[in-house]
Write an enzyme that holds these catalytic residues in place. Sequence first.
Site, PDB file in Angstrom:
ATOM      1  N   ASN A 286      58.964  24.476 107.597  1.00  0.00           N
ATOM      2  CA  ASN A 286      57.991  25.565 107.477  1.00  0.00           C
ATOM      3  C   ASN A 286      57.142  25.327 106.238  1.00  0.00           C
ATOM      4  O   ASN A 286      57.565  24.633 105.322  1.00  0.00           O
ATOM      5  CB  ASN A 286      58.691  26.941 107.372  1.00  0.00           C
ATOM      6  CG  ASN A 286      59.635  27.022 106.179  1.00  0.00           C
ATOM      7  OD1 ASN A 286      60.799  26.632 106.251  1.00  0.00           O
ATOM      8  ND2 ASN A 286      59.126  27.511 105.066  1.00  0.00           N
TER       9      ASN A 286
ATOM     10  N   MET B 155      67.559  25.617  99.521  1.00  0.00           N
ATOM     11  CA  MET B 155      68.717  26.328  98.965  1.00  0.00           C
ATOM     12  C   MET B 155      69.948  25.433  98.872  1.00  0.00           C
ATOM     13  O   MET B 155      71.079  25.924  98.894  1.00  0.00           O
ATOM     14  CB  MET B 155      69.027  27.559  99.831  1.00  0.00           C
ATOM     15  CG  MET B 155      67.835  28.487 100.030  1.00  0.00           C
ATOM     16  SD  MET B 155      68.195  29.834 101.148  1.00  0.00           S
ATOM     17  CE  MET B 155      66.517  30.447 101.458  1.00  0.00           C
ATOM     18  N   SER B 156      69.733  24.119  98.793  1.00  0.00           N
ATOM     19  CA  SER B 156      70.896  23.213  98.784  1.00  0.00           C
ATOM     20  C   SER B 156      70.564  21.951  97.994  1.00  0.00           C
ATOM     21  O   SER B 156      69.589  21.899  97.256  1.00  0.00           O
ATOM     22  CB  SER B 156      71.267  22.836 100.226  1.00  0.00           C
ATOM     23  OG  SER B 156      70.259  22.011 100.801  1.00  0.00           O
TER      24      SER B 156
ATOM     25  N   TYR C 206      74.578  30.505  98.026  1.00  0.00           N
ATOM     26  CA  TYR C 206      74.325  31.929  98.340  1.00  0.00           C
ATOM     27  C   TYR C 206      75.478  32.585  99.089  1.00  0.00           C
ATOM     28  O   TYR C 206      75.495  33.794  99.253  1.00  0.00           O
ATOM     29  CB  TYR C 206      73.010  32.097  99.111  1.00  0.00           C
ATOM     30  CG  TYR C 206      72.902  31.341 100.421  1.00  0.00           C
ATOM     31  CD1 TYR C 206      73.696  31.668 101.517  1.00  0.00           C
ATOM     32  CD2 TYR C 206      71.984  30.300 100.564  1.00  0.00           C
ATOM     33  CE1 TYR C 206      73.591  30.982 102.716  1.00  0.00           C
ATOM     34  CE2 TYR C 206      71.860  29.599 101.746  1.00  0.00           C
ATOM     35  CZ  TYR C 206      72.670  29.948 102.824  1.00  0.00           C
ATOM     36  OH  TYR C 206      72.564  29.260 103.991  1.00  0.00           O
ATOM     37  N   GLU C 207      76.461  31.780  99.546  1.00  0.00           N
ATOM     38  CA  GLU C 207      77.623  32.384 100.193  1.00  0.00           C
ATOM     39  C   GLU C 207      78.503  33.120  99.178  1.00  0.00           C
ATOM     40  O   GLU C 207      79.391  33.885  99.566  1.00  0.00           O
ATOM     41  CB  GLU C 207      78.425  31.319 100.956  1.00  0.00           C
ATOM     42  CG  GLU C 207      77.655  30.794 102.166  1.00  0.00           C
ATOM     43  CD  GLU C 207      78.323  29.586 102.822  1.00  0.00           C
ATOM     44  OE1 GLU C 207      79.536  29.640 103.075  1.00  0.00           O
ATOM     45  OE2 GLU C 207      77.616  28.586 103.066  1.00  0.00           O
TER      46      GLU C 207
ATOM     47  N   ALA D 103      66.816  21.086 105.310  1.00  0.00           N
ATOM     48  CA  ALA D 103      65.542  21.593 105.803  1.00  0.00           C
ATOM     49  C   ALA D 103      64.901  22.359 104.661  1.00  0.00           C
ATOM     50  O   ALA D 103      65.601  22.936 103.830  1.00  0.00           O
ATOM     51  CB  ALA D 103      65.766  22.506 106.998  1.00  0.00           C
TER      52      ALA D 103
ATOM     53  N   HIS E 289      76.877  26.776 101.047  1.00  0.00           N
ATOM     54  CA  HIS E 289      75.731  27.087 100.189  1.00  0.00           C
ATOM     55  C   HIS E 289      76.134  27.997  99.032  1.00  0.00           C
ATOM     56  O   HIS E 289      77.063  28.809  99.170  1.00  0.00           O
ATOM     57  CB  HIS E 289      74.631  27.784 101.008  1.00  0.00           C
ATOM     58  CG  HIS E 289      73.927  26.873 101.964  1.00  0.00           C
ATOM     59  ND1 HIS E 289      74.385  26.641 103.236  1.00  0.00           N
ATOM     60  CD2 HIS E 289      72.794  26.132 101.828  1.00  0.00           C
ATOM     61  CE1 HIS E 289      73.565  25.796 103.849  1.00  0.00           C
ATOM     62  NE2 HIS E 289      72.592  25.471 103.020  1.00  0.00           N
TER      63      HIS E 289
ATOM     64  N   SER F 225      70.644  22.113 107.958  1.00  0.00           N
ATOM     65  CA  SER F 225      70.067  22.864 109.085  1.00  0.00           C
ATOM     66  C   SER F 225      69.164  21.972 109.902  1.00  0.00           C
ATOM     67  O   SER F 225      68.286  21.310 109.359  1.00  0.00           O
ATOM     68  CB  SER F 225      69.172  24.012 108.603  1.00  0.00           C
ATOM     69  OG  SER F 225      69.810  24.800 107.671  1.00  0.00           O
TER      70      SER F 225
ATOM     71  N   HIS G 205      64.245  31.627 110.600  1.00  0.00           N
ATOM     72  CA  HIS G 205      65.309  30.613 110.723  1.00  0.00           C
ATOM     73  C   HIS G 205      65.274  29.915 112.088  1.00  0.00           C
ATOM     74  O   HIS G 205      65.607  28.727 112.187  1.00  0.00           O
ATOM     75  CB  HIS G 205      66.678  31.243 110.470  1.00  0.00           C
ATOM     76  CG  HIS G 205      67.809  30.244 110.398  1.00  0.00           C
ATOM     77  ND1 HIS G 205      67.883  29.257 109.432  1.00  0.00           N
ATOM     78  CD2 HIS G 205      68.898  30.054 111.179  1.00  0.00           C
ATOM     79  CE1 HIS G 205      68.974  28.525 109.629  1.00  0.00           C
ATOM     80  NE2 HIS G 205      69.610  28.985 110.688  1.00  0.00           N
TER      81      HIS G 205
ATOM     82  N   HIS H 201      74.946  25.377 111.510  1.00  0.00           N
ATOM     83  CA  HIS H 201      75.824  24.589 110.648  1.00  0.00           C
ATOM     84  C   HIS H 201      77.181  24.537 111.328  1.00  0.00           C
ATOM     85  O   HIS H 201      77.895  25.530 111.370  1.00  0.00           O
ATOM     86  CB  HIS H 201      75.965  25.240 109.269  1.00  0.00           C
ATOM     87  CG  HIS H 201      74.704  25.195 108.458  1.00  0.00           C
ATOM     88  ND1 HIS H 201      74.692  24.842 107.138  1.00  0.00           N
ATOM     89  CD2 HIS H 201      73.424  25.432 108.790  1.00  0.00           C
ATOM     90  CE1 HIS H 201      73.441  24.871 106.684  1.00  0.00           C
ATOM     91  NE2 HIS H 201      72.654  25.230 107.672  1.00  0.00           N
TER      92      HIS H 201
END
Length: 270
Positions: A233, A209-210, A94-95, A122, A92, A38, A245, A70
């Site tokens: 952030n 998350m990656s 979470y997909e 990120a 990811h 990201s 986001h 993305h």
Amino acid sequence: MSTAPDEPGAHALAEQAAARLRELTGTPRHDIALVMGSGWVPAADALGPAEVEIPVTELPGFSAPAVAGHAGTIRSLCLGDRRLLVFLGRTHLYEGRGVRPVVHGVRAAAAAGCRAVVLTNASGGLDPAWSPGTPVLIADSINLTATSPVEGATFIDLTDLFARRLRELCREVDPTLDEGVYVQFRGPHYETPAEIAMVAAIGGHLVGMSTVLEAIAAREAGLEVLGISLVTNLAAGVGGEPLDHAEVLRAGRAAAARMGSLLSAVLPRI
Ligand code: 8IG
């Protein structure tokens, strides 16, 4: 994750993707892969124009990414005497498609000949000194996804998961770069302040998350790994602001020039 008996294994599918990549790029091998997370697409543009740009969905085993920011394409280009394979976007965990698609790009890059991978992302930062747009080298990681990309009883040494040599190269280019321990959560929700307090207690400095599962797959494939996290952030409860986001994408654009010149200087020396 179980698969149908006639489905190719993860490594066979990566070989298929690499073979198709050779056809589409006309290039027998690539040297270094970059996965742009990201907010990193503008930094990828700074590496120079793509000689070939391919939608990921043209290659076996990839699916279109679900997240705004993305792009879902792969670029092939030369930087100095290195042939780069640049993934704009990633899959990811979470997909919900399982771990294999998350690490397929890294495995395809290894099958395409890459000896090193640069994993960018990120993240939320726990150190209040890291204002949005601060790049931080990933020195080590904690995997809180409760899963692994490694299939079967293969015991991979992760002592030097993120190569010290590559971090030192980055610091020769930019001595002001900080480093930290990156903690991967499954997401897609951000953390609670209590979870961020836990991250601090277990020695984490960055949350995202990656990256960690991809780094493990890269080590399994024998690649050197450089991880760079763009803090976009402050982690939940650190700054008092809710997370957004759009803020992530803005911070990426603002930091693109610095990230682009860092990568351009480091890649020819990897
Ligand atoms: I950007 O604060 C970005 N990605 N888990 N937590 C997690 N992922 C993130 C965050 C964050 N910020």
